[in-house]
Motif scaffolding. Structure first.
Motif, mmCIF file in Angstrom:
data_model
loop_
_atom_site.group_PDB
_atom_site.id
_atom_site.type_symbol
_atom_site.label_atom_id
_atom_site.label_comp_id
_atom_site.label_asym_id
_atom_site.label_seq_id
_atom_site.Cartn_x
_atom_site.Cartn_y
_atom_site.Cartn_z
ATOM 1 N N UNK A 314 41.947 25.161 56.767
ATOM 2 C CA UNK A 314 42.602 25.592 55.535
ATOM 3 C C UNK A 314 41.752 25.263 54.323
ATOM 4 N N UNK A 315 41.230 24.019 54.343
ATOM 5 C CA UNK A 315 40.397 23.644 53.194
ATOM 6 C C UNK A 315 39.151 24.510 53.108
ATOM 7 N N UNK A 316 38.605 24.846 54.285
ATOM 8 C CA UNK A 316 37.395 25.658 54.298
ATOM 9 C C UNK A 316 37.689 27.091 53.847
ATOM 10 N N UNK A 317 38.781 27.670 54.393
ATOM 11 C CA UNK A 317 39.090 29.060 54.094
ATOM 12 C C UNK A 317 39.689 29.245 52.704
ATOM 13 N N UNK A 318 40.386 28.216 52.234
ATOM 14 C CA UNK A 318 40.999 28.341 50.912
ATOM 15 C C UNK A 318 40.034 28.011 49.788
ATOM 16 N N UNK A 319 39.009 27.199 50.137
ATOM 17 C CA UNK A 319 38.082 26.810 49.086
ATOM 18 C C UNK A 319 37.322 28.026 48.533
ATOM 19 N N UNK A 320 36.879 28.897 49.445
ATOM 20 C CA UNK A 320 36.064 30.045 48.982
ATOM 21 C C UNK A 320 36.858 30.993 48.067
ATOM 22 N N UNK A 321 38.064 31.460 48.445
ATOM 23 C CA UNK A 321 38.814 32.317 47.516
ATOM 24 C C UNK A 321 39.199 31.601 46.230
ATOM 25 N N UNK A 322 39.577 30.307 46.372
ATOM 26 C CA UNK A 322 39.937 29.577 45.150
ATOM 27 C C UNK A 322 38.736 29.459 44.228
ATOM 28 N N UNK A 323 37.572 29.202 44.803
ATOM 29 C CA UNK A 323 36.349 29.120 43.990
ATOM 30 C C UNK A 323 36.050 30.461 43.343
ATOM 31 N N UNK A 329 37.686 33.729 36.684
ATOM 32 C CA UNK A 329 38.403 33.401 35.445
ATOM 33 C C UNK A 329 37.468 32.759 34.432
ATOM 34 N N UNK A 330 36.607 31.860 34.862
ATOM 35 C CA UNK A 330 35.692 31.185 33.937
ATOM 36 C C UNK A 330 34.714 32.180 33.326
ATOM 37 N N UNK A 331 34.219 33.112 34.148
ATOM 38 C CA UNK A 331 33.272 34.110 33.613
ATOM 39 C C UNK A 331 33.975 34.997 32.582
ATOM 40 N N UNK A 332 35.216 35.356 32.888
ATOM 41 C CA UNK A 332 35.978 36.217 31.976
ATOM 42 C C UNK A 332 36.263 35.505 30.659
ATOM 43 N N UNK A 333 36.575 34.193 30.737
ATOM 44 C CA UNK A 333 36.909 33.450 29.523
ATOM 45 C C UNK A 333 35.674 32.943 28.788
ATOM 46 N N UNK A 334 34.544 33.054 29.382
ATOM 47 C CA UNK A 334 33.329 32.530 28.735
ATOM 48 C C UNK A 334 32.941 33.462 27.587
ATOM 49 N N UNK A 335 32.472 32.911 26.542
ATOM 50 C CA UNK A 335 32.026 33.703 25.390
ATOM 51 C C UNK A 335 33.189 34.170 24.529
ATOM 52 N N UNK A 336 32.894 35.162 23.760
ATOM 53 C CA UNK A 336 33.906 35.665 22.824
ATOM 54 C C UNK A 336 34.865 36.619 23.496
ATOM 55 N N UNK A 346 38.698 42.201 35.751
ATOM 56 C CA UNK A 346 38.655 40.815 36.220
ATOM 57 C C UNK A 346 39.961 40.447 36.916
ATOM 58 N N UNK A 347 41.091 40.876 36.315
ATOM 59 C CA UNK A 347 42.370 40.576 36.946
ATOM 60 C C UNK A 347 42.511 41.291 38.282
ATOM 61 N N UNK A 348 42.016 42.540 38.387
ATOM 62 C CA UNK A 348 42.067 43.243 39.660
ATOM 63 C C UNK A 348 41.260 42.508 40.717
ATOM 64 N N UNK A 349 40.107 42.001 40.331
ATOM 65 C CA UNK A 349 39.306 41.247 41.292
ATOM 66 C C UNK A 349 40.029 39.955 41.692
ATOM 67 N N UNK A 350 40.676 39.333 40.743
ATOM 68 C CA UNK A 350 41.415 38.112 41.060
ATOM 69 C C UNK A 350 42.575 38.433 41.981
ATOM 70 N N UNK A 351 43.295 39.541 41.721
ATOM 71 C CA UNK A 351 44.406 39.932 42.606
ATOM 72 C C UNK A 351 43.902 40.228 44.007
ATOM 73 N N UNK A 352 42.754 40.907 44.135
ATOM 74 C CA UNK A 352 42.195 41.180 45.463
ATOM 75 C C UNK A 352 41.841 39.901 46.202
#
Length: 542
Positions: A314-323, A329-336, A346-352
């Motif tokens: 679980x930790x192995x399989x959940x770590x990759x999607x969570x990362x 999210x960090x890339x989307x919120x970075x910058x202005x 970005x949200x569509x990719x997060x939902x996928x």
């Protein structure tokens, strides 16, 4: 039988003792007879001498009477009385002596001495002689002066010495002399009789001793072998050889003892066998219980291992999607500020990614439930041809997406199974998905159904990359992907076949895989076939 022999032995010994006692009694009587005979001979001699002495004393008294000396009548009467008493005793003893000699003569086979017969005659003559002497002496008076003494004395001597015309003096002297000769003869006869009795006693003792020794040897011979066999049997039992038996057919009490001994040994052997059997059963029960405990321990360890492995997976399989979600999210919120369209993408990719994460979580939960025997299925009669038609419809779209061709062998008869349609469809789709994804472009995948009398097999065959022989035993392990599979496509979690196996096992079936590298793979899902009459009976129920 042996008691009879002992009784007979004791009877023989008692008989020998009785014979010895009878012989002793007879011998003592015989010795008394010999002693009485010898004593009687001596007594007769003494009595003859006494009578002769008394007669001589009467002569002296008569001489004194004739010579007018002191010769009283009392002395005469006393001497006459002695002579009468002696004569009576001599008569009785002579008769006894004659009877004794006659018995001795018949027993010793010897003649009766003539002196014995003469003695009886002498004893008879003495009575008359004593009466004549008594009459003569009563009339005897002292001699008158001028009387002739020799004539008177001759007349008196004639009365003393002559009776019935016989010379009593010579007879008496002859009897005395004969008795003197008879005494040694009687003693010799007594000694011979005693010697014969002694020999007979010795012979009797030897016979008794020999009989006792022979009978003792006989009893020893009869006792030796049975006792040795019984001792061997007791030693065998003492050493633990309960199968030992005593082979004794003597027909006596020892055979009875041996038979009881064998029965006791058989019972002891049976009890030992029962004890050994009980001990073996107890040992088997202990071993079974130990195996059960060991199996339970192993199961607990396996469950604990699976739990830890599940957490790791679980930790192995959940770590990759969570990362990935966090990174997106960090890339989307970075910058202005960015355009709304970029936030939407970005949200569509997060939902996928979240859907992928949800799918992985669902698959892991399914495997966990299956391993804990908590996989819930709802079996019911299912037409396998309809299930395969639905699978083909989903598989054709997937095959078209990956550039593969899917064909289905038609099912010519109604095949019914008891299964959960959704779960079984999921397992078949997992196998079909793997066959399509690991096929080469323009590859062919074939779906079929092989029907037997009591089972049915869903067969999926592809002509893809195949599985290596060394990797084939591990295809059902979670998160295990072979080298060929990773080289063919990088995505994939490696838990699909584990889920399919769990679902098939929940349906009491089994899944088989055969693969040939660079040639393809064949997967068989084997299930129990539902008889048509059971299906019809369940269909009639409201």
């Amino acid at each position: 039988m042996f008691r009879l022999r002992l009784s007979f032995a004791f009877a023989v010994l008692v008989a020998l003792v009785c014979c010895q006692a009878a012989f002793v009694y007879w011998g003592s009587n015989r010795v008394n007879e010999y002693a009485a005979h010898s004593r009687l001979t001596s007594d007769i001699l003494s009595e003859l001498l006494e009578i002769s002495a008394n007669k001589q004393r009467l002569r002296v008294w008569a001489s004194q009477r004739l010579m007018n000396a002191e010769a009283t009548s009392a002395v005469r009467d006393q001497l006459l009385e002695r002579m009468r008493t002696g004569a009576a005793r001599l008569d009785a003893m002579s008769r006894l002596h004659l009877d004794s000699w006659r018995k001795l003569s018949s027993r010793e086979d010897i003649a009766v001495p003539q002196e014995v017969l003469q003695l009886v005659e002498i004893s008879k003559l003495l009575d008359g002689n004593i009466l004549e002497v008594q009459a003569q002496l009563q009339d005897l008076q002292p001699l008158s002066p001028g009387a002739e003494f020799p004539n008177v004395w001759r007349q008196v001597a004639q009365v003393f010495d002559m009776t019935q015309g016989r010379d009593l003096r010579e007879l008496l002297n002859g009897a005395i002399e004969g008795q003197r000769k008879a005494v040694p003869i009687a003693r010799a006869a007594t000694e011979r009789g005693l010697d014969r009795l002694r020999q007979q006693a010795i012979a009797m003792a030897i016979i008794a001793l020999v009989a006792a020794v022979l009978w003792a040897l006989h009893l020893r011979g009869r006792l030796k072998r049975p006792l040795e066999l019984l001792l061997q049997g007791t030693r065998a039992l003492q050493s633990g050889s309960l199968e030992h038996r005593i082979d004794l057919a003597s027909g006596d009490e020892f055979e009875v003892v041996a038979r009881h001994f064998n029965q006791m040994a058989a019972e002891l052997q049976q009890h030992r066998q029962q004890a050994d059997e009980a001990r073996r059963r107890l040992e088997d029960a202990v071993q079974d219980r130990t195996r059960e405990l060991q199996s339970a321990h192993d199961t607990l360890q396996l469950l604990d291992h699976r739990r830890r492995q599940l957490f790791v997976d679980l930790s192995h399989e959940l770590r990759t999607p969570a990362t990935a979600i966090r990174g997106e999210a960090e890339i989307t919120l970075r910058g202005g500020d960015k355009p709304a369209e970029e936030y939407r993408h970005a949200l569509k990719r997060i939902v996928g990614t979240v859907q992928q994460l949800t799918k992985v979580i669902g698959d892991l939960l399914l495997i966990a439930r299956a391993e804990a025997d908590q996989l819930v299925i709802q079996p019911s009669p299912l037409d396998l041809s309809m299930l395969l038609s639905e699978v083909v419809e989903q598989g054709e779209a997937l095959a078209a997406l990956h550039g593969a061709a899917l064909t289905c062998e038609p099912v010519v008869e109604t095949v019914m199974v008891r299964a959960d349609g959704d779960r079984l469809r999921q397992a078949v789709m997992i196998v079909l998905d793997n066959a399509i994804r690991y096929s080469r472009p323009d590859g062919k995948v074939r779906l079929g159904c092989h029907v037997a009398a009591d089972e049915v097999a869903i067969v999926v065959r592809d002509h893809g990359i195949g599985i290596g022989e060394d990797e084939l035993p591990r295809v059902f392990e979670r998160f295990v992907r072979g080298q060929r599979a990773r080289a063919h496509r990088a995505d994939g979690s490696g838990i699909g076949l584990s889920i399919a196996q769990a679902i098939v096992k929940a349906h009491r079936g089994h899944i088989e895989i055969q693969s040939w590298p660079e040639e393809g793979t064949e997967v068989r899902i084997v299930l129990a076939r539902l008889p048509i009459h059971e299906f019809e009976a369940s269909a009639l129920q409201p």
